[in-house]
Design an enzyme around this catalytic site. Structure first.
Site, PDB file in Angstrom:
ATOM      1  N   GLU A   9       9.871  -6.659 -10.115  1.00 43.70           N
ATOM      2  CA  GLU A   9       8.823  -5.630 -10.044  1.00 43.70           C
ATOM      3  C   GLU A   9       9.267  -4.258 -10.549  1.00 43.70           C
ATOM      4  O   GLU A   9       8.513  -3.563 -11.209  1.00 43.70           O
ATOM      5  CB  GLU A   9       8.330  -5.439  -8.595  1.00 43.70           C
ATOM      6  CG  GLU A   9       7.642  -6.620  -8.004  1.00 43.70           C
ATOM      7  CD  GLU A   9       8.571  -7.353  -7.064  1.00 43.70           C
ATOM      8  OE1 GLU A   9       8.103  -7.780  -6.023  1.00 43.70           O
ATOM      9  OE2 GLU A   9       9.770  -7.482  -7.378  1.00 43.70           O
ATOM     10  N   ASP A  82       9.435 -10.040  -5.295  1.00 41.81           N
ATOM     11  CA  ASP A  82       9.864 -10.044  -3.890  1.00 41.81           C
ATOM     12  C   ASP A  82       9.484 -11.335  -3.169  1.00 41.81           C
ATOM     13  O   ASP A  82       8.474 -11.975  -3.499  1.00 41.81           O
ATOM     14  CB  ASP A  82       9.243  -8.853  -3.149  1.00 41.81           C
ATOM     15  CG  ASP A  82       9.889  -7.526  -3.541  1.00 41.81           C
ATOM     16  OD1 ASP A  82      10.993  -7.566  -4.117  1.00 41.81           O
ATOM     17  OD2 ASP A  82       9.299  -6.470  -3.270  1.00 41.81           O
ATOM     18  N   ASP A  84       7.759 -12.612  -0.735  1.00 39.19           N
ATOM     19  CA  ASP A  84       6.675 -12.618   0.249  1.00 39.19           C
ATOM     20  C   ASP A  84       5.366 -12.966  -0.455  1.00 39.19           C
ATOM     21  O   ASP A  84       5.354 -13.260  -1.648  1.00 39.19           O
ATOM     22  CB  ASP A  84       6.576 -11.269   0.981  1.00 39.19           C
ATOM     23  CG  ASP A  84       6.397 -10.089   0.033  1.00 39.19           C
ATOM     24  OD1 ASP A  84       6.108 -10.320  -1.162  1.00 39.19           O
ATOM     25  OD2 ASP A  84       6.531  -8.936   0.472  1.00 39.19           O
ATOM     26  N   GLU A  86       2.892 -11.137  -1.419  1.00 39.63           N
ATOM     27  CA  GLU A  86       2.575 -10.223  -2.518  1.00 39.63           C
ATOM     28  C   GLU A  86       3.430 -10.542  -3.740  1.00 39.63           C
ATOM     29  O   GLU A  86       2.951 -10.567  -4.879  1.00 39.63           O
ATOM     30  CB  GLU A  86       2.795  -8.775  -2.069  1.00 39.63           C
ATOM     31  CG  GLU A  86       1.830  -7.764  -2.630  1.00 39.63           C
ATOM     32  CD  GLU A  86       0.400  -7.979  -2.170  1.00 39.63           C
ATOM     33  OE1 GLU A  86      -0.503  -7.735  -2.991  1.00 39.63           O
ATOM     34  OE2 GLU A  86       0.176  -8.387  -1.018  1.00 39.63           O
ATOM     35  N   TYR A 298      15.879  -7.775   2.578  1.00 40.07           N
ATOM     36  CA  TYR A 298      14.467  -7.471   2.292  1.00 40.07           C
ATOM     37  C   TYR A 298      13.795  -6.835   3.504  1.00 40.07           C
ATOM     38  O   TYR A 298      13.928  -7.312   4.625  1.00 40.07           O
ATOM     39  CB  TYR A 298      13.739  -8.749   1.879  1.00 40.07           C
ATOM     40  CG  TYR A 298      12.366  -8.479   1.320  1.00 40.07           C
ATOM     41  CD1 TYR A 298      12.192  -7.565   0.280  1.00 40.07           C
ATOM     42  CD2 TYR A 298      11.251  -9.133   1.827  1.00 40.07           C
ATOM     43  CE1 TYR A 298      10.936  -7.322  -0.240  1.00 40.07           C
ATOM     44  CE2 TYR A 298       9.984  -8.899   1.308  1.00 40.07           C
ATOM     45  CZ  TYR A 298       9.835  -7.982   0.278  1.00 40.07           C
ATOM     46  OH  TYR A 298       8.592  -7.720  -0.240  1.00 40.07           O
ATOM     47  N   ARG A 300      10.573  -6.299   4.285  1.00 35.61           N
ATOM     48  CA  ARG A 300       9.266  -6.740   4.807  1.00 35.61           C
ATOM     49  C   ARG A 300       9.454  -8.103   5.458  1.00 35.61           C
ATOM     50  O   ARG A 300       9.431  -9.128   4.788  1.00 35.61           O
ATOM     51  CB  ARG A 300       8.215  -6.782   3.692  1.00 35.61           C
ATOM     52  CG  ARG A 300       7.844  -5.393   3.187  1.00 35.61           C
ATOM     53  CD  ARG A 300       6.690  -5.403   2.205  1.00 35.61           C
ATOM     54  NE  ARG A 300       6.392  -4.045   1.778  1.00 35.61           N
ATOM     55  CZ  ARG A 300       6.944  -3.439   0.730  1.00 35.61           C
ATOM     56  NH1 ARG A 300       7.832  -4.098  -0.001  1.00 35.61           N
ATOM     57  NH2 ARG A 300       6.616  -2.206   0.412  1.00 35.61           N
ATOM     58  N   HIS A 344      12.251 -14.940   6.161  1.00 31.73           N
ATOM     59  CA  HIS A 344      13.423 -14.145   5.798  1.00 31.73           C
ATOM     60  C   HIS A 344      14.261 -13.867   7.034  1.00 31.73           C
ATOM     61  O   HIS A 344      13.862 -14.143   8.153  1.00 31.73           O
ATOM     62  CB  HIS A 344      13.004 -12.803   5.194  1.00 31.73           C
ATOM     63  CG  HIS A 344      11.856 -12.904   4.249  1.00 31.73           C
ATOM     64  ND1 HIS A 344      11.905 -13.695   3.129  1.00 31.73           N
ATOM     65  CD2 HIS A 344      10.625 -12.342   4.266  1.00 31.73           C
ATOM     66  CE1 HIS A 344      10.746 -13.602   2.486  1.00 31.73           C
ATOM     67  NE2 HIS A 344       9.957 -12.804   3.164  1.00 31.73           N
TER      68      HIS A 344
END
Length: 692
Positions: A9, A82, A84, A86, A298, A300, A344
């Site tokens: 990203e 990432d 997740d 998203e 990470y 989140r 995670h």
């Protein structure tokens, strides 16, 4: 020559990963999402299974062209967004745009950006997880159906520029409900009686507990006087002494929400700031000779799980730095949270050996403070429990029971490194009682009855609000920061003294929502919707079914609202002063940071100014002006002369109206986290306790 393209990203992440992968890989950044629903229209066909119409995001043309050109020149393309929902959606959109083969393992995920983690991840690429993608799609479409249907209604009936959303509406309602609790709160009187006693010349305090063996609450001065009369002139006899050892366990390592809460409490960080800095620490910091390294896992996550490797490294560090007694005998079970995805690990340093002090020269002040918080919390979570010696003493005075209790740290364990904060003010210092034996007669030094009144529940701070949202299963940790930002930008709530206060606009919008869209504001309904999104991710339920469960009933309510919702005119409150530029009335407006004054002639006259709050103290510098309360750009309260800029007197401490009794100079209020509020002289060493 490079034969593999890797897409992530952000440029920072690309830079860190590129260093680990070497010259055979080109690493490029998509700069976040590349496709989304259009802003100009709904973009969802509710008649065709909620088919979304995705378009490339405006301004992403050059980025996409660069990615497409690069993809044509290589043999393989890996998508490393990432780990997740998203990130999975970003990877899927990129695969669609670049015409990548979804039957091939083109997705690479890692929980930390370190050399070993990156190399291991690229050994095990996987297919894009469509359950994750569909969970993100369902949330995006659900939010679009709510927002793009209710928002135009609010523009028409209330004011342009308003919006409504699933999570933001529930959040505003919670703030309003709390405000109503405060408004409707009726204080109740209660009393305490505190006796200062001596045991072998050492003082301690005991409090009235009850009569005989029964606990009694005191609600009036008359009841207090009866107790005082009963014990007047009587002996204080120690009836029972209980001593025991108590274990205190450390807080679990951070998850997203607990990091946001603790950073607010201990570092005074807004939620958005915490996440921004955590992102920087995750994506990589240049550590000089060591190069660019991801410092934390990470950020989140809602799992407190820790890898065996990280546990082993922490154990080695603790053994070396603190000794064997501080090492945890066996790993603690992670906190059980039925809503946790557990995809995670918890948020932890990528290496506990990388201490905050060893890398502080490479970090900004705020990066260092957040890294230290994460590092200390993780290390403490892997240390032995603290052991406290506790003591409880029951004292009989002619049938009246007083009780004293205290504790003392016998073995600090994890407390050597870190103690979790809390939202409630108060001193957590341990107090220990002197040696006391059963049957001992104690000497009364003083006795003091105090009147109190129950207090209303406090307004929500950011930390308390996030905790409540999480406990209610509303939203996800990754949504909290943007939600809190949005409800302030829309003018639905304001921050006053770091607490959320609803605005008139917010209360009007929520009252309309309650009338016409009650399910949107229902906490259980919203929580259930989050659970269904989780079930999509787990492959238990189809995403279209979740939308079908919601939309038909919502569409009916929308039709009723369009017909029956009345227009509401919000009139500005007129202030007792005129605009110094054009002479028209000034009016009170509500902004993100509370009320301010604005000219009623807007947009012809755009004059605005803060509301001046006098504190009744003459300026100690110019002797002409008076001191007013002001706010810095970061909304921190300070005090200055009302004649500024002619007089430049400023103070972070609040000046007091009376002079110092010792030297006659200015007294100010000093606020300290542990000591509370005190009064101090600005010229000499005089100090006193502030009235509580």
């Amino acid at each position: 020559m490079a034969d593999t393209l890797v897409i992530v990203e952000s440029p920072a992440k690309a830079k860190t990963i590129g260093k680990y992968l070497g010259s055979k890989y080109i690493v490029k950044a998509s700069m976040g999402h590349v496709r989304d629903l259009p802003k100009s229209q709904m973009g969802v066909d509710v008649t065709r299974s909620y088919d979304p119409k995705y378009i490339t995001i405006r301004g992403k043309g050059d980025v996409l062209k660069s990615l497409k050109d690069a993809a044509k020149k290589v043999k393989k393309v890996y998508l490393a967004a990432d780990p997740d929902r998203e990130g999975e959606a970003i990877a899927w959109h990129l695969a669609q745009y670049l015409n990548l083969d979804l039957d091939q393992p083109i997705r690479v995920v890692f929980n930390e950006i370190t050399k070993d983690a990156i190399k291991e991840a690229f050994k095990h690429p996987r297919h894009i997880n469509m359950d994750l993608v569909n969970a993100q799609q369902a949330r995006r479409i659900l939010d679009r159906l709510v927002g793009y249907n209710i928002s135009p209604l609010l523009w028409k009936k209330v004011r342009k520029g308003l919006s409504a959303g699933r999570v933001q509406s529930v959040t505003v309602k919670m703030i309003i409900d709390r405000e109503n609790e405060i408004r409707n709160f009726v204080p109740e009187e209660y009393w305490t009686i505190t006796s200062k006693l001596l045991s072998d010349g050492k003082a301690f305090e005991a409090r009235f507990h009850g009569v005989g063996d029964e606990k009694v609450e005191l609600h009036s001065e008359e009841e207090v006087n009866k107790i005082l009369e009963q014990i007047k002139g009587q002996s204080y006899v120690v009836k029972k002494v209980q001593k025991r050892e108590r274990k205190r366990n450390p807080a679990q390592p951070f998850i997203t929400s607990s990091l946001q809460q603790e950073a607010a409490r201990k570092l005074n960080f807004r939620t958005a700031k915490t996440m921004m800095i955590a992102q920087q620490l995750y994506e990589g910091i240049d550590l000089g000779k060591e190069g660019t390294v991801g410092l934390i896992t990470y950020m989140r996550t809602d799992s407190t799980r820790i890898s065996v490797t990280a546990q082993t490294e922490a154990k080695e560090y603790i053994l070396e730095q603190f000794g064997p007694e501080y090492v945890l005998a066996e790993a603690r079970d992670p906190a059980k949270n039925e809503r946790a995805q557990d995809a995670h690990e918890a948020i932890r340093p990528t290496s506990v050996m990388r201490t905050p002090d060893s890398i502080k020269e490479f970090l900004s002040r705020d990066q260092l403070r957040l890294y230290r918080l994460i590092w200390e919390r993780f290390l403490a979570s892997q240390m032995a429990s603290a052991i406290l010696d506790t003591m409880s003493v029951d004292i009989d005075i002619n049938g009246v029971l007083f009780r004293a209790s205290g504790s003392k740290v016998k073995f600090p364990g994890f407390m050597k490194v870190y103690i979790e904060g809390n939202d409630d003010s108060g001193n957590e210092d341990e107090s220990f009682l002197p040696p006391i034996e059963e049957g001992q007669i104690l000497v009364e030094q003083s006795i003091e009855p105090n009147q109190h009144f129950t207090q209303p529940p406090p307004r929500y701070s950011e930390a308390r609000l996030i905790k409540t949202l999480e406990e209610g299963g509303i939203g996800r940790p990754s949504t909290y920061a943007p939600t809190l930002e949005t409800i302030q930008k829309r003018g639905y709530v304001a921050l006053e003294e770091k607490r959320f206060v609803p605005t008139e606009l917010g209360e009007i919008v929520i009252s309309l929502m309650e009338e016409f869209f009650p399910e949107i504001l229902d906490i259980e309904f919203t929580s259930q919707m989050e659970s269904e999104l989780d079930e999509i991710e787990e492959g238990v339920i189809e995403w279209v079914k979740v939308l079908d469960h919601f939309y038909p009933e919502f569409a009916k309510r929308l039709k009723v609202a369009e017909e029956k919702m009345e227009e509401i005119e919000i009139k500005d409150e007129i202030a007792d002063e005129n605009c110094e530029l054009c002479g028209r009335h000034m009016v009170y407006k509500m902004g993100r940071f509370g009320k301010f004054l604005a000219c009623s002639g807007f947009p012809d006259c755009r004059n605005t100014k803060p509301i001046v709050k006098e504190i009744g103290v003459a300026c100690p510098s110019c002797k002409i002006g008076s001191i007013i309360e002001r706010k810095s750009k970061k909304s921190r309260i300070f005090y200055g002369c009302n004649r500024y800029p002619e007089c430049e007197y400023v103070s972070w401490d609040k000046p007091i109206a009376r002079p110092c009794p010792k030297c006659g100079q200015l007294l100010v209020e000093k606020k300290r986290k542990k000591q509370g509020v005190s009064i101090a002289c600005t010229a000499c060493d005089y100090q006193e306790e502030a009235d509580s």
